[in-house]
Design a protein around this motif. Structure first.
Motif, PDB file in Angstrom:
ATOM      1  N   GLY A   1       7.481   5.067 -25.306  1.00 25.02           N
ATOM      2  CA  GLY A   1       8.028   4.411 -24.125  1.00 25.02           C
ATOM      3  C   GLY A   1       6.962   4.022 -23.117  1.00 25.02           C
ATOM      4  O   GLY A   1       7.215   3.199 -22.227  1.00 25.02           O
ATOM      5  N   ALA A   2       5.758   4.599 -23.267  1.00 21.35           N
ATOM      6  CA  ALA A   2       4.676   4.269 -22.332  1.00 21.35           C
ATOM      7  C   ALA A   2       4.023   2.944 -22.724  1.00 21.35           C
ATOM      8  O   ALA A   2       4.104   2.502 -23.858  1.00 21.35           O
ATOM      9  N   GLN A   3       3.375   2.328 -21.751  1.00 16.43           N
ATOM     10  CA  GLN A   3       2.626   1.097 -21.985  1.00 16.43           C
ATOM     11  C   GLN A   3       1.137   1.421 -21.917  1.00 16.43           C
ATOM     12  O   GLN A   3       0.689   2.105 -20.993  1.00 16.43           O
ATOM     13  N   ILE A   4       0.385   0.943 -22.899  1.00 14.15           N
ATOM     14  CA  ILE A   4      -1.060   1.158 -22.896  1.00 14.15           C
ATOM     15  C   ILE A   4      -1.734  -0.114 -22.386  1.00 14.15           C
ATOM     16  O   ILE A   4      -1.508  -1.203 -22.925  1.00 14.15           O
ATOM     17  N   ARG A   5      -2.513   0.047 -21.361  1.00  8.93           N
ATOM     18  CA  ARG A   5      -3.217  -1.090 -20.760  1.00  8.93           C
ATOM     19  C   ARG A   5      -4.686  -1.042 -21.162  1.00  8.93           C
ATOM     20  O   ARG A   5      -5.328   0.004 -21.069  1.00  8.93           O
ATOM     21  N   LEU A   6      -5.182  -2.158 -21.630  1.00  9.40           N
ATOM     22  CA  LEU A   6      -6.573  -2.274 -22.061  1.00  9.40           C
ATOM     23  C   LEU A   6      -7.300  -3.269 -21.169  1.00  9.40           C
ATOM     24  O   LEU A   6      -6.849  -4.406 -20.995  1.00  9.40           O
ATOM     25  N   ALA A   7      -8.400  -2.831 -20.601  1.00 13.17           N
ATOM     26  CA  ALA A   7      -9.198  -3.709 -19.741  1.00 13.17           C
ATOM     27  C   ALA A   7     -10.668  -3.522 -20.064  1.00 13.17           C
ATOM     28  O   ALA A   7     -11.122  -2.404 -20.333  1.00 13.17           O
ATOM     29  N   GLN A   8     -11.426  -4.601 -20.052  1.00 15.30           N
ATOM     30  CA  GLN A   8     -12.864  -4.521 -20.328  1.00 15.30           C
ATOM     31  C   GLN A   8     -13.665  -4.719 -19.047  1.00 15.30           C
ATOM     32  O   GLN A   8     -13.381  -5.616 -18.255  1.00 15.30           O
ATOM     33  N   GLU A   9     -14.640  -3.827 -18.871  1.00 12.72           N
ATOM     34  CA  GLU A   9     -15.570  -3.932 -17.756  1.00 12.72           C
ATOM     35  C   GLU A   9     -16.976  -3.769 -18.299  1.00 12.72           C
ATOM     36  O   GLU A   9     -17.353  -2.683 -18.760  1.00 12.72           O
TER      37      GLU A   9
ATOM     38  N   ALA B   1     -14.646  -0.431 -22.385  1.00  8.64           N
ATOM     39  CA  ALA B   1     -13.224  -0.754 -22.293  1.00  8.64           C
ATOM     40  C   ALA B   1     -12.513   0.455 -21.708  1.00  8.64           C
ATOM     41  O   ALA B   1     -12.824   1.597 -22.055  1.00  8.64           O
ATOM     42  N   LYS B   2     -11.574   0.211 -20.840  1.00  4.02           N
ATOM     43  CA  LYS B   2     -10.818   1.303 -20.228  1.00  4.02           C
ATOM     44  C   LYS B   2      -9.356   1.191 -20.631  1.00  4.02           C
ATOM     45  O   LYS B   2      -8.712   0.160 -20.421  1.00  4.02           O
ATOM     46  N   LEU B   3      -8.857   2.268 -21.243  1.00  3.04           N
ATOM     47  CA  LEU B   3      -7.457   2.331 -21.651  1.00  3.04           C
ATOM     48  C   LEU B   3      -6.720   3.274 -20.714  1.00  3.04           C
ATOM     49  O   LEU B   3      -7.239   4.335 -20.343  1.00  3.04           O
ATOM     50  N   SER B   4      -5.506   2.900 -20.345  1.00  2.00           N
ATOM     51  CA  SER B   4      -4.709   3.761 -19.476  1.00  2.00           C
ATOM     52  C   SER B   4      -3.250   3.700 -19.900  1.00  2.00           C
ATOM     53  O   SER B   4      -2.758   2.682 -20.383  1.00  2.00           O
TER      54      SER B   4
END
Length: 365
Positions: A84-92, A96-99
């Motif tokens: 049910g959770a959403q995994i957010r992927l962002a690159q800096e 890469a940062k996953l939350s």
């Protein structure tokens, strides 16, 4: 550059991709997954240089991007994030940062441009086949493949056309499995699908549309957001027809329940489990089949199951592992074992599936 994907979706994708990524790699980027983000989807790719799996899953993508991330860490993060959770992927920069909720994971990024891709084979013959149907055919043969490096041409499942049908065969020299499946054109090239690739495809399911493409030195399968491709074994498969027996009119025929026989092997092979040969003795009697084993240390184990024997009855020996694997392939079926004499190969068939057969070579006991 960001994207968001459902935990359950990513977890299922990583479970499949993890079957392609090797646990140990001398090339660092082969331990990574290529992630390509486009509008409304993520395309995830894994490779070991011999086979490649590409999956496309739904996702919310703010800005298109491409990068590679360590497969094992990504799999663990998805596996430990609640449904049910959403995994957010962002690159800096180079990370890469996953939350997901309060969970955070930072991973190093390797360039997408360095990720190796298998070159698609030109041409080839296409066959329409559902994932589940393809899996059933390959799964029936897998147990008989070889692991010997010296006979590399046996390390896979040989597929080729036969009388207008797609035939698959595997053998390790001690046993053999053969199955005839769906219609196939006669110009289909005969290719040996490596065991790893065959095992992956045998794990698929579903009755939806799928396409198997067979080309010189390569195969590919596509179905519902999945594309799996693999090199094939560069070798000549042996003339397997020579080892398939044609029992005579007086041959012994034993009819028994495959599942009951498989369960009985668990007891009958206890003594054989400590012996290198793993020899098991099968002795038909009045309305029963006795299974037994013994070793040089004085251990002995035996049991019997209900069976009907016709023809000239005799006892014979077989390798317990090969016999167990063979019986597993005929699960939930009434099995017929035909053999001319104790020194002849044993032929396994079942009336419910006349397109399937197996052969197990005899052993002295």
């Amino acid at each position: 550059m960001t994207a968001t994907v459902e935990t359950k979706t990513l977890r299922a994708a990583m479970a499949r991709l993890g079957r392609v990524v090797e646990a140990r790699n001398t090339i660092p980027i082969l331990a990574n997954i290529l992630i390509e983000a486009a509008e409304g989807a993520l395309t995830l790719t894994a490779t070991d240089l011999d086979c490649e799996l590409r999956l496309t899953v739904d996702a919310s993508v703010e800005t298109p991007f491409a990068l590679t991330l360590p497969a094992q860490a990504l799999k663990e993060f998805a596996g430990k994030t609640p449904d049910g959770a959403q995994i957010r992927l962002a690159q800096e920069d180079h990370f890469a940062k996953l939350s997901a909720g309060r969970a955070r994971l930072t991973l190093p990024v390797l360039p997408a441009t360095d990720f190796p891709r298998l070159t698609p084979k030109e041409g080839g013959t296409e066959i329409a086949i559902a994932p589940g149907a393809l899996a059933a055919q390959l799964g029936f043969c897998l147990w008989a493949t070889s692991t010997e490096e010296t006979r590399y041409y046996l390390n896979g499942v040989y597929l080729h056309p036969h009388d207008g049908r797609l035939r698959m065969v595997a053998t390790n020299g001690h046993c053999l499995a053969r199955i005839d499946g769906i219609d196939a054109p006669e110009d289909l090239p005969g290719e040996i699908v490596p065991t790893k690739a065959a095992a992956f495809l045998a794990g698929l399911d579903g009755d939806g549309a799928g396409t198997l493409t067979v080309a010189e030195s390569g195969i590919a399968f596509e179905a519902d957001g999945l594309r799996f491709s693999s090199k094939t074994v560069d070798g000549k498969f042996p003339d397997y027809a020579r080892v398939i027996p044609d029992p005579g009119p007086n041959a012994m025929c034993i009819e028994a329940d495959a599942d009951a026989m498989h369960a009985a092997l668990g007891v009958a092979s206890i003594a054989a489990s400590t012996d290198k040969t793993r020899a098991l003795k099968l002795s038909p009697g009045d309305d029963a089949l006795a299974l037994s084993s013994a070793n040089t240390e004085g251990r002995a184990s035996a049991t019997e199951i209900a069976a009907v024997t016709t023809g000239e009855a005799h006892s014979f020996g077989a390798n317990a592992k090969y016999l167990a694997d063979c019986l597993g392939a005929f699960a939930k079926q009434t099995l017929t074992i035909a053999q001319d004499d104790a020194a002849s190969p044993a032929l396994f068939t079942c009336q419910a599936h006349p397109d399937r057969l197996a052969v197990v070579m005899p052993m002295r006991v």
